[in-house]
Design a protein around this motif. Sequence first.
Motif, PDB file in Angstrom:
ATOM      1  N   VAL A  35      24.357   3.996  29.306  1.00 45.35           N
ATOM      2  CA  VAL A  35      25.891   3.544  29.274  1.00 45.35           C
ATOM      3  C   VAL A  35      26.800   4.288  28.331  1.00 45.35           C
ATOM      4  N   GLN A  36      26.095   4.439  27.117  1.00 47.19           N
ATOM      5  CA  GLN A  36      27.212   4.811  26.133  1.00 47.19           C
ATOM      6  C   GLN A  36      27.391   6.250  26.035  1.00 47.19           C
ATOM      7  N   VAL A  37      26.129   6.965  26.591  1.00 44.97           N
ATOM      8  CA  VAL A  37      26.164   8.454  26.564  1.00 44.97           C
ATOM      9  C   VAL A  37      27.249   9.082  27.666  1.00 44.97           C
ATOM     10  N   VAL A  38      27.108   8.300  28.812  1.00 40.55           N
ATOM     11  CA  VAL A  38      28.184   8.519  29.932  1.00 40.55           C
ATOM     12  C   VAL A  38      29.512   8.145  29.673  1.00 40.55           C
ATOM     13  N   ALA A  39      29.926   7.028  28.850  1.00 44.71           N
ATOM     14  CA  ALA A  39      31.157   6.792  28.536  1.00 44.71           C
ATOM     15  C   ALA A  39      31.880   7.779  27.570  1.00 44.71           C
ATOM     16  N   THR A  40      31.139   8.389  26.785  1.00 39.17           N
ATOM     17  CA  THR A  40      31.730   9.529  25.946  1.00 39.17           C
ATOM     18  C   THR A  40      32.068  10.528  26.777  1.00 39.17           C
ATOM     19  N   SER A  41      31.546  10.750  27.834  1.00 44.81           N
ATOM     20  CA  SER A  41      31.780  12.126  28.829  1.00 44.81           C
ATOM     21  C   SER A  41      32.592  11.813  30.190  1.00 44.81           C
ATOM     22  N   THR A  44      34.963  14.531  31.302  1.00 43.23           N
ATOM     23  CA  THR A  44      34.305  15.886  31.649  1.00 43.23           C
ATOM     24  C   THR A  44      33.883  15.862  33.067  1.00 43.23           C
ATOM     25  N   ILE A  45      32.832  14.705  33.568  1.00 46.62           N
ATOM     26  CA  ILE A  45      32.521  14.347  34.656  1.00 46.62           C
ATOM     27  C   ILE A  45      33.764  14.255  35.615  1.00 46.62           C
ATOM     28  N   GLN A  46      34.809  13.681  35.240  1.00 44.38           N
ATOM     29  CA  GLN A  46      36.077  13.660  36.367  1.00 44.38           C
ATOM     30  C   GLN A  46      36.343  15.034  36.628  1.00 44.38           C
ATOM     31  N   SER A  47      36.606  15.829  35.651  1.00 40.89           N
ATOM     32  CA  SER A  47      37.029  17.142  35.890  1.00 40.89           C
ATOM     33  C   SER A  47      36.041  17.900  36.881  1.00 40.89           C
ATOM     34  N   ALA A  48      34.853  17.892  36.483  1.00 36.18           N
ATOM     35  CA  ALA A  48      33.816  18.665  37.004  1.00 36.18           C
ATOM     36  C   ALA A  48      33.653  18.153  38.725  1.00 36.18           C
ATOM     37  N   LEU A  49      33.663  17.011  38.887  1.00 35.19           N
ATOM     38  CA  LEU A  49      33.690  16.462  40.306  1.00 35.19           C
ATOM     39  C   LEU A  49      35.029  16.159  40.963  1.00 35.19           C
ATOM     40  N   GLU A  50      36.283  16.414  40.082  1.00 37.46           N
ATOM     41  CA  GLU A  50      37.596  16.372  40.927  1.00 37.46           C
ATOM     42  C   GLU A  50      37.716  14.875  41.256  1.00 37.46           C
ATOM     43  N   ILE A  51      37.614  13.992  40.363  1.00 36.12           N
ATOM     44  CA  ILE A  51      37.662  12.260  40.977  1.00 36.12           C
ATOM     45  C   ILE A  51      38.936  12.185  40.389  1.00 36.12           C
ATOM     46  N   ASP A  54      42.473   7.168  38.601  1.00 35.97           N
ATOM     47  CA  ASP A  54      42.400   5.797  38.790  1.00 35.97           C
ATOM     48  C   ASP A  54      41.021   5.344  39.445  1.00 35.97           C
ATOM     49  N   ARG A  55      40.069   6.292  39.588  1.00 35.93           N
ATOM     50  CA  ARG A  55      38.620   5.787  40.302  1.00 35.93           C
ATOM     51  C   ARG A  55      37.787   6.018  39.128  1.00 35.93           C
ATOM     52  N   MET A  56      38.028   6.913  38.053  1.00 38.01           N
ATOM     53  CA  MET A  56      36.998   7.102  37.065  1.00 38.01           C
ATOM     54  C   MET A  56      36.273   5.905  36.478  1.00 38.01           C
ATOM     55  N   SER A  57      37.078   5.022  36.469  1.00 40.61           N
ATOM     56  CA  SER A  57      36.414   3.588  35.684  1.00 40.61           C
ATOM     57  C   SER A  57      34.882   3.330  36.681  1.00 40.61           C
ATOM     58  N   TRP A  58      35.258   3.550  37.900  1.00 36.03           N
ATOM     59  CA  TRP A  58      33.960   3.189  38.770  1.00 36.03           C
ATOM     60  C   TRP A  58      32.603   3.824  38.515  1.00 36.03           C
ATOM     61  N   ILE A  59      32.734   4.866  37.504  1.00 37.18           N
ATOM     62  CA  ILE A  59      31.329   5.237  37.149  1.00 37.18           C
ATOM     63  C   ILE A  59      30.814   4.374  36.296  1.00 37.18           C
ATOM     64  N   GLN A  60      31.264   3.829  35.573  1.00 40.75           N
ATOM     65  CA  GLN A  60      30.630   2.883  34.488  1.00 40.75           C
ATOM     66  C   GLN A  60      30.582   1.446  35.242  1.00 40.75           C
ATOM     67  N   THR A  61      31.604   1.133  35.833  1.00 44.87           N
ATOM     68  CA  THR A  61      31.811  -0.419  36.453  1.00 44.87           C
ATOM     69  C   THR A  61      30.630  -0.500  37.715  1.00 44.87           C
ATOM     70  N   ALA A  62      30.475   0.430  38.134  1.00 44.10           N
ATOM     71  CA  ALA A  62      29.372   0.121  39.085  1.00 44.10           C
ATOM     72  C   ALA A  62      27.750   0.135  38.603  1.00 44.10           C
ATOM     73  N   LEU A 110      27.618   9.946  43.211  1.00 49.92           N
ATOM     74  CA  LEU A 110      27.583   9.449  42.060  1.00 49.92           C
ATOM     75  C   LEU A 110      27.337   8.125  41.791  1.00 49.92           C
ATOM     76  N   VAL A 111      28.258   7.506  42.277  1.00 49.37           N
ATOM     77  CA  VAL A 111      28.554   6.061  42.206  1.00 49.37           C
ATOM     78  C   VAL A 111      27.354   5.215  42.939  1.00 49.37           C
TER      79      VAL A 111
END
Length: 514
Positions: A35-41, A44-51, A54-62, A110-111
């Motif tokens: 959970v923590q290592v993903v939160a810091t980056s 970077t993930i948003q830019s790589a996958l062109e997310i 306003d949807r980026m938080s779902w990577i953690q929320t899911a 990813l989600v």
Amino acid sequence: MSKQHQAADATPGSVVVWIGFVAMCVGMFMAILDVQVVATSLPTIQSALEIDPDRMSWIQTAYLIAEVVAIPLTGFLTRSLTMRWLFFTVICLFVIASIGCALSGSFGELVAWRVLQGFSGGTLIPSVFSAVFILFPNERQAVATTIAGVLAVLAPTVGPIIGGWLTQTYSWHWLFLINVIPGIVSAIVAWRTLPRGTVDRSEIVHLDGLSLVLMATALTTLELSLTDAPTSGWSSVYVSSLLAVFLASGCIFVWRSLRRSRPVVDLSNFGDRNFLVGAILSFILGIGLFGSVYLMPVFLAFVRGHNALQIGTTMLVTGIAQLVTAPIAVALEKRTDPRLLSALGFGVFAVGLAMSAFEDPRSDYDALFWPQIVRGVAIMFCLLPPTRLALGNLLPERVPDASGLFNLMRNLGGAIGIALIDTIVYTRSGPLAQSLWDRLQSGHADTAAFVGAPVRTIAGHTGAFDVDTTAMLDPLVQTAASVQAINEAWLVVAILTGCAVLCVPFAKRVSPPR
């Protein structure tokens, strides 16, 4: 299955059991760390996958929604599959989901993998804490709880530095791939060393599907409402609707569970006074622990402008203090009433939280050092004694369900604490900024020093500033207002954490392990 029967199945000598338990702890550590290592980056993930932002938080929320649904199911899954089969299955699923996350080429992929990763990871934490009271006799439980507790609270502390280093040195894919080797090793070791048991198919046959759906609905809508409330508003139609669904499904679930002979989650554990007190303490610990781990990066990133690696390095102080204190906590827990240690731990933890409520826009490593030391020293006393209060006197067959509820309370406390913090920061920054402007315009020198404004600009000034001065001061005022709002959040979390001390006297005495 009884505690004695499981112990009898183990290889003679306790070393094998300890090896299996440590393997479980490694799996739990990876799940919390993820959970923590993903939160810091996330950027970077948003830019790589062109997310979309306003949807980026779902990577953690899911992940978090799946995790919070899985935690209370641990008791049912343990009874159905046995501890050995459950751990082996979920750690394998966690590894597969981690590989799937790393190979994802789109937001949807990813989600989906994050949901599986969160569900499998969610069962690992309560499984480990229930194993403490099932696998070991009383005199060994303090050491086992310490091993699990240190790893459980160390993961959020070292997560930012690991996540920042991996992203800067390699790529975001390694945030997930680091789970693979430790996961495979812990699965193999646990399979070979954990006590064997018999799968109870009758639990699956008698599964109350409606209760399962109601519980999942209640926890999901609660998590979603807490995530959106600070930005959308607690009285918005969306949040109000989610909370209404949560209350309806939650009440029906509780009513149905209390009436069934084989409930999905045994809520009757709350009828045990010590478990109830321990669960409340776990909930309050979630507010303080998750809240502090959340507020530190917020301050360091948005006020001080540090990157993930710098944030992780600063926060490592808490982890080191925890490790140094752990042997002391174990020694004291073997000789001291857990009620006294719990009161001491939460009292000191509240002081450590309150010490962070006096930051200014220039506060950095030195100013944050001692509050982190105090919190790090206190954390183990907020985790070990309440765990014994909650689970130490329960029958072995009740421990898995109780452990799931105990850990769920900590996660819910964290979710509510973070929602409260966000609400304070979002709603108080504006009024605090206006107050700072008013005092600056009246020539208040102390306010100018706090904001970091040039004294010559403020000295002797009364009335509104000109356009150029306003433009120069505005970013300083906005930052200072954010710091004040963060300070208020620290203080609120400290007060709530201190309230835990009031709950401790309601617990019955529990003899420390000898």
